[in-house]
Enzyme design. Structure first.
Site, PDB file in Angstrom:
ATOM      1  CE1 TYR A 155      -4.085   1.977   0.781  1.00 18.60           C
ATOM      2  CE2 TYR A 155      -2.731   3.037   2.463  1.00 18.60           C
ATOM      3  CZ  TYR A 155      -3.891   2.994   1.707  1.00 18.60           C
ATOM      4  OH  TYR A 155      -4.855   3.970   1.872  1.00 18.60           O
ATOM      5  CE  LYS A 159      -3.831   5.034  -1.344  1.00 19.78           C
ATOM      6  NZ  LYS A 159      -4.837   5.380  -2.375  1.00 19.78           N
TER       7      LYS A 159
HETATM    8  P1  NAP Z   1     -13.429   2.177   1.486  1.00 19.23           P
HETATM    9  O1  NAP Z   1     -14.473   2.615   2.457  1.00 19.23           O
HETATM   10  O2  NAP Z   1     -12.874   0.796   1.618  1.00 19.23           O
HETATM   11  O3  NAP Z   1     -14.033   2.363   0.010  1.00 19.23           O
HETATM   12  C1  NAP Z   1     -13.298   2.002  -1.122  1.00 19.23           C
HETATM   13  C2  NAP Z   1     -14.247   1.735  -2.255  1.00 19.23           C
HETATM   14  O4  NAP Z   1     -13.456   1.362  -3.413  1.00 19.23           O
HETATM   15  C3  NAP Z   1     -15.212   0.566  -1.974  1.00 19.23           C
HETATM   16  O5  NAP Z   1     -16.521   0.925  -2.320  1.00 19.23           O
HETATM   17  C4  NAP Z   1     -14.667  -0.525  -2.877  1.00 19.23           C
HETATM   18  O6  NAP Z   1     -15.647  -1.426  -3.360  1.00 19.23           O
HETATM   19  C5  NAP Z   1     -14.115   0.270  -4.037  1.00 19.23           C
HETATM   20  N1  NAP Z   1     -13.196  -0.521  -4.858  1.00 19.23           N
HETATM   21  C6  NAP Z   1     -12.272  -1.425  -4.447  1.00 19.23           C
HETATM   22  N2  NAP Z   1     -11.659  -1.984  -5.490  1.00 19.23           N
HETATM   23  C7  NAP Z   1     -12.206  -1.440  -6.608  1.00 19.23           C
HETATM   24  C8  NAP Z   1     -12.000  -1.619  -7.997  1.00 19.23           C
HETATM   25  N3  NAP Z   1     -11.104  -2.502  -8.463  1.00 19.23           N
HETATM   26  N4  NAP Z   1     -12.747  -0.891  -8.868  1.00 19.23           N
HETATM   27  C9  NAP Z   1     -13.666  -0.016  -8.413  1.00 19.23           C
HETATM   28  N5  NAP Z   1     -13.911   0.213  -7.107  1.00 19.23           N
HETATM   29  C10 NAP Z   1     -13.193  -0.498  -6.209  1.00 19.23           C
HETATM   30  O7  NAP Z   1     -12.169   3.134   1.458  1.00 19.23           O
HETATM   31  P2  NAP Z   1     -11.975   4.659   1.975  1.00 19.23           P
HETATM   32  O8  NAP Z   1     -11.486   4.606   3.374  1.00 19.23           O
HETATM   33  O9  NAP Z   1     -13.161   5.479   1.635  1.00 19.23           O
HETATM   34  O10 NAP Z   1     -10.717   5.083   1.080  1.00 19.23           O
HETATM   35  C11 NAP Z   1     -10.852   5.762  -0.167  1.00 19.23           C
HETATM   36  C12 NAP Z   1      -9.467   6.086  -0.712  1.00 19.23           C
HETATM   37  O11 NAP Z   1      -8.750   6.857   0.245  1.00 19.23           O
HETATM   38  C13 NAP Z   1      -8.615   4.848  -0.981  1.00 19.23           C
HETATM   39  O12 NAP Z   1      -7.800   5.066  -2.113  1.00 19.23           O
HETATM   40  C14 NAP Z   1      -7.742   4.760   0.263  1.00 19.23           C
HETATM   41  O13 NAP Z   1      -6.557   4.057   0.024  1.00 19.23           O
HETATM   42  C15 NAP Z   1      -7.516   6.231   0.553  1.00 19.23           C
HETATM   43  N6  NAP Z   1      -7.169   6.509   1.952  1.00 19.23           N
HETATM   44  C16 NAP Z   1      -8.025   6.197   2.969  1.00 19.23           C
HETATM   45  C17 NAP Z   1      -7.653   6.487   4.286  1.00 19.23           C
HETATM   46  C18 NAP Z   1      -8.543   6.185   5.474  1.00 19.23           C
HETATM   47  O14 NAP Z   1      -8.090   6.397   6.603  1.00 19.23           O
HETATM   48  N7  NAP Z   1      -9.762   5.717   5.284  1.00 19.23           N
HETATM   49  C19 NAP Z   1      -6.414   7.086   4.540  1.00 19.23           C
HETATM   50  C20 NAP Z   1      -5.569   7.380   3.478  1.00 19.23           C
HETATM   51  C21 NAP Z   1      -5.955   7.087   2.184  1.00 19.23           C
HETATM   52  P3  NAP Z   1     -15.953  -2.812  -2.574  1.00 19.23           P
HETATM   53  O15 NAP Z   1     -16.615  -2.408  -1.321  1.00 19.23           O
HETATM   54  O16 NAP Z   1     -16.849  -3.553  -3.510  1.00 19.23           O
HETATM   55  O17 NAP Z   1     -14.623  -3.466  -2.347  1.00 19.23           O
END
Ligand code: NAP
Length: 255
Positions: A155, A159
């Site tokens: 990851y 990133k």
């Molecule tokens: P999340 O709640 O897990 O949501 C991610 C979404 O992406 C889910 O709906 C998932 O679908 C979808 N997804 C996964 N694989 C996919 C694919 N191949 N094609 C299309 N959609 C896909 O994540 P989040 O926390 O909102 O994070 C959003 C972004 O922010 C990510 O890039 C993450 O790495 C980044 N981020 C998050 C955090 C944090 O603390 N939350 C911190 C830093 C960065 P499914 O449910 O069907 O798998």
């Protein structure tokens, strides 16, 4: 007047979490919005929950960002159904955390496939339209984990790769009126971090409270915090900003 009146914004992985919060933000500022996610029914349900401005539209599209045919078809559907494409947010994400000696090849490949190949394929499909119209905004989701985080070699590499990706596209695409930037969130309360809590056998409340102690502002972030930064970078107010990564982390990377 909203900042995105008449614009079409596409947000990947937007059926929930940061992506959905960002979709809501664009909708509230006048955009028509395409929600892309793996499952079409979840994407359509999320699109149906958006509060749209008069005349704006929303669509939910099932697409796998790591698959070229799926991406190309999804972007063409956006253009046909919403009448264009102006903003792309590469937000879809997965984690497959493990220490290096336990990390499988599949753990590595899926994380690279969604975050890096996904951003590449989506941006390539969108830029055909962006270069033609000499206008486009791309915002990618990086993470504080880019700077290194135990158990996240895949990851973290992906990133930090995103940061190199936006720097390079900033150089290549600026002359076509296209801005490419990244937002690097700290701890954001979503299902992704709730799943991490479960994996380390902590309650969601305790996990969030511990995360809040790790930054100077002493709270966790919420999807709205990231949505605000993404919307700024995708707006015309940020047209002199490109190739940058904005950390939105309550100052966690300062301490
Ligand atoms: P999340 O709640 O897990 O949501 C991610 C979404 O992406 C889910 O709906 C998932 O679908 C979808 N997804 C996964 N694989 C996919 C694919 N191949 N094609 C299309 N959609 C896909 O994540 P989040 O926390 O909102 O994070 C959003 C972004 O922010 C990510 O890039 C993450 O790495 C980044 N981020 C998050 C955090 C944090 O603390 N939350 C911190 C830093 C960065 P499914 O449910 O069907 O798998």
């Amino acid at each position: 007047m909203g900042r995105f009146d008449g614009r079409v914004a596409v947000i990947t992985g937007a059926a929930r979490g940061i992506g959905f919060g960002t979709a809501q933000r664009f909708a509230s500022e006048g955009a028509s919005v395409a929600i892309l996610d793996l499952d079409e029914a979840s994407a359509a349900d999320a699109a149906g929950r958006l509060e749209l401005a008069d005349g704006a539209k929303a669509v939910g599209i099932g697409a796998d960002v790591s698959d070229k045919a799926s991406v190309d078809a999804a972007v063409e559907r956006v253009v046909t159904e919403l009448g264009g494409i102006h903003v792309l947010v590469n937000n879809a994400g997965v984690t497959r955390d493990n220490l290096l000696h336990k990390m499988t090849e599949a753990d590595w490949d899926i994380v690279m496939g969604v975050h890096l190949k996904g951003a590449f394929l989506m941006t390539q499909a969108a830029q055909r339209h962006f270069t033609e119209q000499k206008y486009g905004k791309v915002v990618c989701l990086s993470s504080v984990s880019a700077l290194g985080n135990r158990g996240q070699a895949n990851y973290s590499a992906a990133k930090m790769g995103v940061q190199g990706f936006v720097r390079t596209l900033g150089i290549e695409l600026g002359r076509f009126g296209i801005n490419v930037n990244a937002v690097a969130p700290g701890f954001i309360a979503t299902e992704m971090t709730d799943a991490t809590a479960a994996r380390v056998k902590m309650s969601v409340e305790d996990f969030r409270a511990a995360a809040a102690e790790h930054n100077p502002v002493k709270r966790v972030g919420f999807p709205e915090d990231i949505a605000a930064a993404v919307a700024f970078l995708a707006s015309d107010e940020a047209s002199y900003i490109t190739g940058q990564t904005l950390y939105v982390d309550g100052g966690s990377t300062l301490v």
